[in-house]
Write a protein that holds these residues in place. Structure first.
Motif: not given
Length: 171
Positions: A108-114, A63-79
Motif C-alpha cells: 500500500d504505497p499511499d499508506l507507507a508514504a502517509a 529520472y521519473a523512477e528515481a524522483r518518484a522513489a525519492e518523493l515516496h520515501q519523503r512521504g509524498t502521496s501518489l497523487r
C-alpha cells in the motif's frame, strides 16, 4: 548552446522537457541581446536534446523512477508524485511506469508514504500528546488530505494509537 546545456546538466538532474524550458529561456535572452534566427536556434536545440539523450545525459525514464522513489520515501502521496512529475514535463506513460515501480515494492504505497509524512510532521501515532480531541483530529486529517492522501488512509493514520496499528496485517 551545448556548453550551456552541459553546465546545467552538471548541476541538476533533469528531464528533457525541463532542459528544453531552461534552454529556451537562455536562447530568448541571447536572441534579444545578439540577434539571430529563432527557428535555427530551435532546430539546434532539438538536435542537441536528441544528442544528449542518446549519449545518456538525459534519461526521462530513469529520472521519473528515481524522483518518484525519492518523493515516496519523503512521504509524498501518489497523487502528489504524479503532479510533481507532470510539472517536470514527463509523459503520463512515464509517470505511470514510475508509480507502478513503487507499487511493486509496497503493498500500500499511499499508506507507507502517509506514515513517513506523519512521522516527519508528528501526526497520528507520532504526535507528542496522547490526547486526540476533535479539533486536533480535524487539523491532522486536513494536513494529510492537503498532502494528497485518500481519506481512508488519512483517517487510518490519524486514528492510529501506535505504529503497529498501521501495519498491513492490522487491517
Amino acid at each position: 548552446m551545448r556548453n550551456s546545456a552541459l553546465h546545467y546538466l552538471g548541476r541538476y538532474t533533469t528531464t528533457s522537457a525541463q532542459l528544453r524550458r531552461v534552454m529556451l529561456r537562455r536562447i530568448g535572452r541571447s536572441l534579444e541581446h545578439h540577434g539571430g534566427d529563432r527557428e535555427e536556434a530551435l532546430e539546434l536545440l532539438e538536435a542537441l536534446i536528441v544528442q544528449l539523450s542518446s549519449a545518456g545525459y538525459l534519461d526521462d525514464v530513469r529520472y521519473a523512477e528515481a524522483r518518484a522513489a525519492e518523493l515516496h520515501q519523503r512521504g509524498t502521496s501518489l497523487r502528489g508524485i504524479r503532479a510533481k512529475l507532470y510539472q517536470k514535463g514527463l509523459t503520463a506513460e512515464q509517470i505511470d511506469d514510475a508509480l507502478a515501480r513503487i507499487a511493486e515494492d509496497e503493498p500500500d504505497p499511499d499508506l507507507a508514504a502517509a506514515v513517513a509524512y506523519a512521522r516527519r510532521r508528528r501526526l497520528g501515532p507520532f504526535r507528542r500528546e496522547d490526547t486526540l480531541d476533535s479539533a486536533r483530529r480535524s487539523k491532522e486529517f486536513g494536513a494529510l488530505a492537503r498532502a494528497g492522501f485518500p481519506s481512508g488512509v488519512a483517517r487510518r493514520v490519524v486514528d492510529a494509537r501506535s505504529l503497529e496499528d498501521l501495519q498491513p496485517e492490522a487491517w
